[in-house]
Design a protein around this motif. Structure first.
Motif, PDB file in Angstrom:
ATOM      1  N   ILE A 300       0.784  -1.344  -0.051  1.00  0.00           N
ATOM      2  CA  ILE A 300      -0.118   0.103  -0.025  1.00  0.00           C
ATOM      3  C   ILE A 300       0.857   1.182   0.030  1.00  0.00           C
ATOM      4  O   ILE A 300       2.061   1.267   0.176  1.00  0.00           O
ATOM      5  CB  ILE A 300      -0.760   0.188   1.078  1.00  0.00           C
ATOM      6  CG1 ILE A 300      -0.106   0.387   2.485  1.00  0.00           C
ATOM      7  CG2 ILE A 300      -2.042  -1.249   1.081  1.00  0.00           C
ATOM      8  CD1 ILE A 300      -0.951   0.409   3.681  1.00  0.00           C
ATOM      9  N   ALA A 301       0.461   2.162  -0.468  1.00  0.00           N
ATOM     10  CA  ALA A 301       1.056   3.606  -0.426  1.00  0.00           C
ATOM     11  C   ALA A 301      -0.005   4.642  -0.369  1.00  0.00           C
ATOM     12  O   ALA A 301      -1.247   4.547  -0.225  1.00  0.00           O
ATOM     13  CB  ALA A 301       1.795   3.707  -1.927  1.00  0.00           C
ATOM     14  N   ARG A 308      -3.637   4.083  -1.129  1.00  0.00           N
ATOM     15  CA  ARG A 308      -4.042   3.239  -2.298  1.00  0.00           C
ATOM     16  C   ARG A 308      -3.339   2.051  -2.143  1.00  0.00           C
ATOM     17  O   ARG A 308      -2.209   1.794  -1.747  1.00  0.00           O
ATOM     18  CB  ARG A 308      -3.632   3.903  -3.427  1.00  0.00           C
ATOM     19  CG  ARG A 308      -4.275   5.352  -3.867  1.00  0.00           C
ATOM     20  CD  ARG A 308      -5.658   5.137  -4.298  1.00  0.00           C
ATOM     21  NE  ARG A 308      -6.375   6.251  -4.702  1.00  0.00           N
ATOM     22  CZ  ARG A 308      -7.114   6.996  -3.694  1.00  0.00           C
ATOM     23  NH1 ARG A 308      -7.226   6.509  -2.469  1.00  0.00           N
ATOM     24  NH2 ARG A 308      -7.768   8.023  -4.283  1.00  0.00           N
ATOM     25  N   VAL A 309      -3.983   1.010  -2.969  1.00  0.00           N
ATOM     26  CA  VAL A 309      -3.254  -0.411  -3.091  1.00  0.00           C
ATOM     27  C   VAL A 309      -2.331  -0.400  -4.328  1.00  0.00           C
ATOM     28  O   VAL A 309      -2.557   0.430  -5.086  1.00  0.00           O
ATOM     29  CB  VAL A 309      -4.122  -1.443  -3.314  1.00  0.00           C
ATOM     30  CG1 VAL A 309      -4.971  -1.112  -4.597  1.00  0.00           C
ATOM     31  CG2 VAL A 309      -3.573  -2.962  -3.437  1.00  0.00           C
ATOM     32  N   ALA A 325       3.438  -2.487   5.447  1.00  0.00           N
ATOM     33  CA  ALA A 325       2.227  -2.603   5.647  1.00  0.00           C
ATOM     34  C   ALA A 325       1.474  -2.891   4.433  1.00  0.00           C
ATOM     35  O   ALA A 325       2.074  -2.607   3.248  1.00  0.00           O
ATOM     36  CB  ALA A 325       1.935  -1.011   5.722  1.00  0.00           C
ATOM     37  N   THR A 326       0.676  -3.934   4.403  1.00  0.00           N
ATOM     38  CA  THR A 326      -0.143  -4.444   3.231  1.00  0.00           C
ATOM     39  C   THR A 326      -1.509  -4.164   3.418  1.00  0.00           C
ATOM     40  O   THR A 326      -2.254  -3.472   4.272  1.00  0.00           O
ATOM     41  CB  THR A 326      -0.100  -5.854   3.121  1.00  0.00           C
ATOM     42  OG1 THR A 326      -0.573  -6.465   4.432  1.00  0.00           O
ATOM     43  CG2 THR A 326       1.556  -6.253   3.267  1.00  0.00           C
ATOM     44  N   VAL A 327      -2.404  -4.835   2.283  1.00  0.00           N
ATOM     45  CA  VAL A 327      -3.745  -4.668   2.332  1.00  0.00           C
ATOM     46  C   VAL A 327      -4.351  -5.235   3.519  1.00  0.00           C
ATOM     47  O   VAL A 327      -5.314  -4.674   4.113  1.00  0.00           O
ATOM     48  CB  VAL A 327      -4.337  -5.146   1.014  1.00  0.00           C
ATOM     49  CG1 VAL A 327      -5.821  -5.473   1.124  1.00  0.00           C
ATOM     50  CG2 VAL A 327      -3.875  -4.383  -0.257  1.00  0.00           C
ATOM     51  N   GLY A 366      -8.708   4.656   3.054  1.00  0.00           N
ATOM     52  CA  GLY A 366      -8.474   4.842   1.520  1.00  0.00           C
ATOM     53  C   GLY A 366      -8.135   3.588   0.825  1.00  0.00           C
ATOM     54  O   GLY A 366      -8.646   3.325  -0.335  1.00  0.00           O
ATOM     55  N   VAL A 367      -7.129   2.634   1.447  1.00  0.00           N
ATOM     56  CA  VAL A 367      -6.779   1.473   0.858  1.00  0.00           C
ATOM     57  C   VAL A 367      -8.070   0.691   0.549  1.00  0.00           C
ATOM     58  O   VAL A 367      -8.158   0.131  -0.580  1.00  0.00           O
ATOM     59  CB  VAL A 367      -5.615   0.822   1.713  1.00  0.00           C
ATOM     60  CG1 VAL A 367      -5.307  -0.354   1.153  1.00  0.00           C
ATOM     61  CG2 VAL A 367      -4.390   1.553   1.677  1.00  0.00           C
ATOM     62  N   VAL A 368      -9.085   0.463   1.510  1.00  0.00           N
ATOM     63  CA  VAL A 368      -9.811  -0.367   1.441  1.00  0.00           C
ATOM     64  C   VAL A 368     -10.904   0.055   0.411  1.00  0.00           C
ATOM     65  O   VAL A 368     -11.322  -0.685  -0.235  1.00  0.00           O
ATOM     66  CB  VAL A 368     -10.575  -0.187   2.635  1.00  0.00           C
ATOM     67  CG1 VAL A 368     -12.042  -1.276   2.747  1.00  0.00           C
ATOM     68  CG2 VAL A 368      -9.704  -1.200   4.027  1.00  0.00           C
TER      69      VAL A 368
END
Length: 526
Positions: A300-301, A308-309, A325-327, A366-368
């Motif tokens: 993720i970033a 964002r993924v 850090a990951t999804v 935001g990632v989700v």
């Protein structure tokens, strides 16, 4: 008197996890399931863990699905291939299918009669000059008589290990361009299955591989048509849903470690689609599916202040001991989950947020939202308006969010996290068998075995041809100890004509292909 129960062991080897499920074939109960991280265990190590080792040793068969073949096809540089082609007269040879195409003399006519032999010494010299990493061998009418391909194979084995060579006469269909495209892909992918065979050597005789059509074959047989295993994992998830939910219509969302797969199904079955390779059709069928690299292990970033993924696998999520850090970690934070070490997940999310000067909750959310929006786009692309069916170890948490955005219901099946393994355990034997019957020459040739028998009748009924093909299929299944796995048998192709000479009928020529149709042989008890 003790009655021994029939159990089926399903094994799914993904990019991130190894899933195991033990299903009772008599009452449909799932008596054991387990999930092992490939960050911690090799496949061989996972199978030695109790009680898995005991189940593997006692099981009659181990049914295996894997995404390795598809991942290799999509993500790596495939081995270079020399296509040795004897096209005979007719259309120009399909030279673009391989890095090198060696067109040779030699011809078998449409009735399987050798009109021109091959020059073995010249083939060896040509292969030595090309120095490719694999070899595909194709002659135009090899399913009518495989003798030329067998001679070319003997020559090729002088310059290349057998496990890097594929032949086309194992495919019972006539179109030699499609057979050529399929055979080139098999030559490029055979090593993936050979590596798996070496890894699982001690259990090799028990291993059955799930193909892209959803059916199973012994691994030692399937390796000769390795490209047919493309779509193995997607096919097994469809059979798994069929075994657990029956004839349901909807969209399976399988959330894995690397990818999220979207598979539409209608009445429990997927729509099979033909794979194309280098502008040519093949004989490889896979379930229709869409896929995105946005699974739980993906990076993720922060982009423009929002999480964002990143479509790249980071490795082990922080929740399971990783450093990035990951999804998975974002899901832990945004949805307040307790997957693995959720405290560690929250820490790495906060550290990433601090580094970019954003709120950690906004980052995780935001990632989700990014993952969900991308999957929703794929779901809508399928055109299916049924419920979302959760699968995969993160499916329970992600699928409801997707269903809400799509305005449809959500089904979280029992055993959702090991549905691939359940599908592998529940599926049937699958094989296509062809027969070329020539009443004039007095021979019948079977594929894929290459067996030749005497054709005792010059003229024969269609029903008798179909029965010969059925007996051949059942005989192969019996020799492979898989007769009990044969489900419905369907006719894939049939054509025939009468040979006439000087206005006098000489005999009948027929070509027939039948298939043991894949389906769930076990209905899992709820």
């Amino acid at each position: 008197m003790t009655v021994q129960r029939r159990v089926s062991l399903g094994l799914d080897i993904g990019g991130t996890n190894i899933d195991v499920a033990l299903v009772d074939a008599d009452d449909g109960s799932v008596s054991y399931y387990g999930k092992f991280s490939r960050h911690t265990y090799t496949v061989a190590e996972a199978l030695k863990i109790e009680p898995v080792r005991r189940y593997v040793e006692s099981a009659r068969r181990v049914m295996l699905s894997t995404s390795r073949v598809l991942n290799t096809f999509l993500e790596t540089k495939l081995p270079s291939t020399s296509l040795v082609l004897a096209p005979g007269p007719g259309l120009p040879p399909p030279r673009s299918l391989a890095e090198e195409c060696i067109v040779i003399e030699g011809y078998v006519d449409p009735r399987g009669i050798v009109l021109e032999d091959v020059d073995v010494k010249e083939i060896v010299r040509a292969l030595e000059r090309k120095a490719m990493e694999s070899i595909a061998i194709v002659t135009k009418f090899s399913i009518r008589n495989p003798i030329l391909e067998q001679r070319i194979l003997e020559a090729a084995c002088r310059v290349m290990p057998r496990e890097r060579i594929a032949v086309s006469h194992k495919i019972p269909f006539l179109d030699y361009r499609r057979r050529a495209a399929t055979t080139v892909l098999t030559a490029k992918l055979k090593l993936v299955l050979h590596d798996l065979m070496r890894e699982l050597g001690s259990w090799l005789k028990k291993l059955y591989l799930i193909k892209g059509d959803g059916g199973a074959q012994p691994l030692e047989l399937a390796v000769e048509n390795a490209a047919l295993a493309l779509g193995s994992s997607q096919a097994s998830i469809v059979i798994g849903v069929q075994a657990v939910l029956g004839s349901v219509t909807g969209v399976i969302v399988d959330v894995g470690g690397t990818t999220i797969d979207v598979v539409p199904i209608a009445s429990g079955e997927s729509q099979l689609t033909t794979l194309h390779f280098r502008d040519a059709d093949t004989y490889i069928v896979v379930p229709r599916f869409e896929s995105i690299v946005a699974g739980g292990d993906c990076s993720i970033a922060v982009v423009d202040g929002r999480g964002r993924v990143v479509p790249r696998r980071a490795g082990v999520p922080a929740a399971f001991g990783g450093e990035q850090a990951t999804v998975t970690d974002a899901l832990n934070y945004a949805l307040e989950l307790s997957i693995g070490d959720h405290v560690r997940s929250r820490r790495v999310i906060r550290e990433l947020a601090r580094k970019h000067g954003v709120d950690p909750r906004d980052l995780a959310q935001g990632v989700v939202e990014d993952v969900v929006s991308k999957v929703v786009e794929l779901v809508r692309k399928t055109g299916c308006c049924g419920p979302i069916i959760a699968a995969g170890y993160l499916g329970k948490h992600v699928a409801p969010l997707i269903a809400k955005e799509c305005g449809v219901g959500c089904i979280v099946p029992e055993h959702y996290h090991v549905l691939n393994a359940i599908g592998a355990a529940a599926t049937s034997f699958s094989l296509e068998v062809g027969i070329y019957y020539d009443g004039v020459d007095g021979k019948a040739v079977f594929t894929p075995s290459g067996r030749v028998i005497e054709a005792k009748k010059r003229f024969i009924d269609k029903g008798d041809i179909l029965e010969m093909a059925r007996e051949e299929l059942i005989g192969i299944a019996r020799r492979l100890d898989a007769e009990d796995l044969v489900g419905d048998i369907e006719v894939v192709h049939y054509d025939s004509f009468t040979v006439v000479k000087e206005r006098v009928p000489q005999g009948m020529v027929a070509h027939c292909i039948i298939r043991a149709k894949p389906k769930a042989m076990i209905r899992v008890r709820r």
